[in-house]
Write a protein that holds these residues in place. Sequence first.
Motif, mmCIF file in Angstrom:
data_model
loop_
_atom_site.group_PDB
_atom_site.id
_atom_site.type_symbol
_atom_site.label_atom_id
_atom_site.label_comp_id
_atom_site.label_asym_id
_atom_site.label_seq_id
_atom_site.Cartn_x
_atom_site.Cartn_y
_atom_site.Cartn_z
ATOM 1 N N SER A 81 -1.454 4.530 -1.206
ATOM 2 C CA SER A 81 -2.077 5.154 -0.037
ATOM 3 C C SER A 81 -3.477 5.653 -0.364
ATOM 4 O O SER A 81 -3.676 6.418 -1.303
ATOM 5 N N GLY A 82 -4.425 5.205 0.433
ATOM 6 C CA GLY A 82 -5.794 5.685 0.316
ATOM 7 C C GLY A 82 -6.258 6.296 1.622
ATOM 8 O O GLY A 82 -5.712 6.020 2.690
ATOM 9 N N THR A 91 -2.616 7.918 10.857
ATOM 10 C CA THR A 91 -1.888 6.826 10.213
ATOM 11 C C THR A 91 -2.039 6.921 8.698
ATOM 12 O O THR A 91 -3.043 7.418 8.181
ATOM 13 N N VAL A 92 -1.021 6.423 7.990
ATOM 14 C CA VAL A 92 -1.023 6.507 6.536
ATOM 15 C C VAL A 92 -0.080 5.449 5.981
ATOM 16 O O VAL A 92 0.845 5.006 6.670
ATOM 17 N N MET A 93 -0.328 5.007 4.760
ATOM 18 C CA MET A 93 0.597 4.113 4.077
ATOM 19 C C MET A 93 1.702 4.996 3.495
ATOM 20 O O MET A 93 1.527 5.617 2.457
ATOM 21 N N HIS A 94 2.829 5.077 4.178
ATOM 22 C CA HIS A 94 3.866 6.065 3.897
ATOM 23 C C HIS A 94 5.142 5.440 3.335
ATOM 24 O O HIS A 94 6.085 6.156 3.003
ATOM 25 N N ALA A 95 5.204 4.103 3.205
ATOM 26 C CA ALA A 95 6.413 3.445 2.696
ATOM 27 C C ALA A 95 6.647 3.802 1.234
ATOM 28 O O ALA A 95 5.715 4.157 0.505
ATOM 29 N N LYS A 96 7.921 3.668 0.815
ATOM 30 C CA LYS A 96 8.281 4.014 -0.558
ATOM 31 C C LYS A 96 9.324 3.016 -1.068
ATOM 32 O O LYS A 96 10.527 3.206 -0.877
ATOM 33 N N PHE A 97 8.851 1.936 -1.687
ATOM 34 C CA PHE A 97 9.802 1.027 -2.318
ATOM 35 C C PHE A 97 9.196 0.415 -3.578
ATOM 36 O O PHE A 97 7.993 0.240 -3.694
ATOM 37 N N TRP A 98 10.089 0.129 -4.524
ATOM 38 C CA TRP A 98 9.742 -0.463 -5.809
ATOM 39 C C TRP A 98 10.563 -1.734 -5.968
ATOM 40 O O TRP A 98 11.746 -1.762 -5.624
ATOM 41 N N SER A 111 2.763 4.533 11.226
ATOM 42 C CA SER A 111 2.404 4.335 9.823
ATOM 43 C C SER A 111 3.333 3.336 9.146
ATOM 44 O O SER A 111 4.374 2.957 9.684
ATOM 45 N N ASP A 112 2.949 2.904 7.939
ATOM 46 C CA ASP A 112 3.799 2.004 7.160
ATOM 47 C C ASP A 112 5.063 2.743 6.733
ATOM 48 O O ASP A 112 4.986 3.809 6.101
#
Length: 397
Positions: free
Chosen positions: A98-99, A148-155, A360-361
Motif C-alpha cells: 500500500s502506497g 481508497t487504499v490497497m487493503h487486501a492481506k494475502f500471502w 478498496s482492494d
Amino acid sequence: MTTVAAVLLALLAGTTTAPAVADESRPRGDGFTITQAMSMNDPVHHRGQVARQLRTYIRHTPRGATISIQTFYLASSVTWPALRAAYRRGVDIRAVLSGGPGGSPLTGVSSMGVKLDKLVSAGRAHGRRGSWVVWTDNVARGHDGPNTVMHAKFWQFSRVGATRKVTMIGSYNNSDAADARAYSAMVTLADPDLYDAAQSIFKESALDRHRPGNPLRRFSGEGWDAYFMPATPISRANDPVLKRLRAMPADAHTRMAVSMYSWQGRRGVWLARRMATMLHGGAHLTVVVGPDISPPVMRILREAHARFEDGCWRTTRTPSGYAYTHDKEMTATWVKAGETQYGAWLGSDDWGNGPGGSQSDQATIGLHSAWAYRRLTRLLAPQINHEPDNLGRCNPL
C-alpha cells in the motif's frame, strides 16, 4: 527450544514439519507439509502467533520458489529476517504494498517493505531478476480517491517444503504494532485453484490501474469461495456478504457470530437490516463490536436483540494499553434440507463503504466445513468471553 517451538506451532496449525535447522538462511528440510491451518493473533494471550507462522512458511520456502505478498502493512520484525534470508538464498519475492498518493510508502505502515524494496533493488543492480516491489497509488484495481487504499492481506508461496501452491489469507496486518494490540486471523490452504485465482488478482494489482467495468471478482472451488474487491459500485444486488446472508434460513437453527472492526455506511446498514430480519425469524447472532461500528448499525441490531460483546477494551496486558478486534470474521451454522451446514469467513473486507470497505482492494474467503467453523469459533472465543462488556467509545489508534 527452536525445534520444540517449531514443532508445537506446526501441531497447533495443522501442519507437519521436519526438525528445524539453526541456520535460517536455508529452508528447514523437505519434510515440511501443509494441508490447512488457521491462526489468530491474540495480543493478550498469543501475541505474534500469525507472524511466527508466516516466518515458519518463509523459512521452508526453497531456493527457486516464489513468495507473493499483497498486504497493507509490512512492518514485522518477526517475519523480516526470514524474508531477507529467503531472498538471499534464492527465493523470488514479489510484493504489492500500500502506497499513498504518488505510490510512495506510507509512514509507519511498511518499514520492512522499504527494506525489502532496497534489498531487491540492490539485487537487480547486480543482475538478479524475478523479484520486485510495487507501491500502489491508493487502490490497486479501482478508482483512486481519498477514501481508497490497497487493503487486501494475502500471502502466497509457490512451494513450502514439499507442498506446492499455498495461500494464506485473512485480516492480519503484518506489523509489530498490530501484534501488540489487534486480534486478527489468517487461514492457510494448499489448494491449486485458490492459488491460481489469487495469483490472477495479484498480477492485476501489480499493474496498479483501473480497468473498465466493475473490478469485483468472485471465485469458488472445492469447499471454498472467495471474493476480491473493489466493488464499484457496491449494491444490494452484488454484495457478496448480503448474498451469503440471504442463502441462510431465518430460523432458530441459524446461529451466527461476527467479529468486526468496522461496520458502517449505507452498506453496513443494509447488512444489519438483513441480520435483523433473520433475528426476527428466530436466528441467533453474537457481535464482537469493534472500534468503528456505527450507531445506526448498533441501533438496528440492538432492536433485533443481537448479543453484543466488547471488541475494544483497556488492558495492562498489552504494551499499547488496549486490545481490540481487527477481525473481519464470521462463523455460521444452519440447517438446509435436513443437514447441518457450516461456514467460516476470513478476510480484509470491513462491512462498509469506507477505506476498509467496498471501494478498496479486499480479499475474503469463505470455507464450508465443520473444521473451519469449529476452528474459527475457538479462535474467536477469547474476544466473546471477555468481560466486562462496556461497549464504550474506543479509539485505540
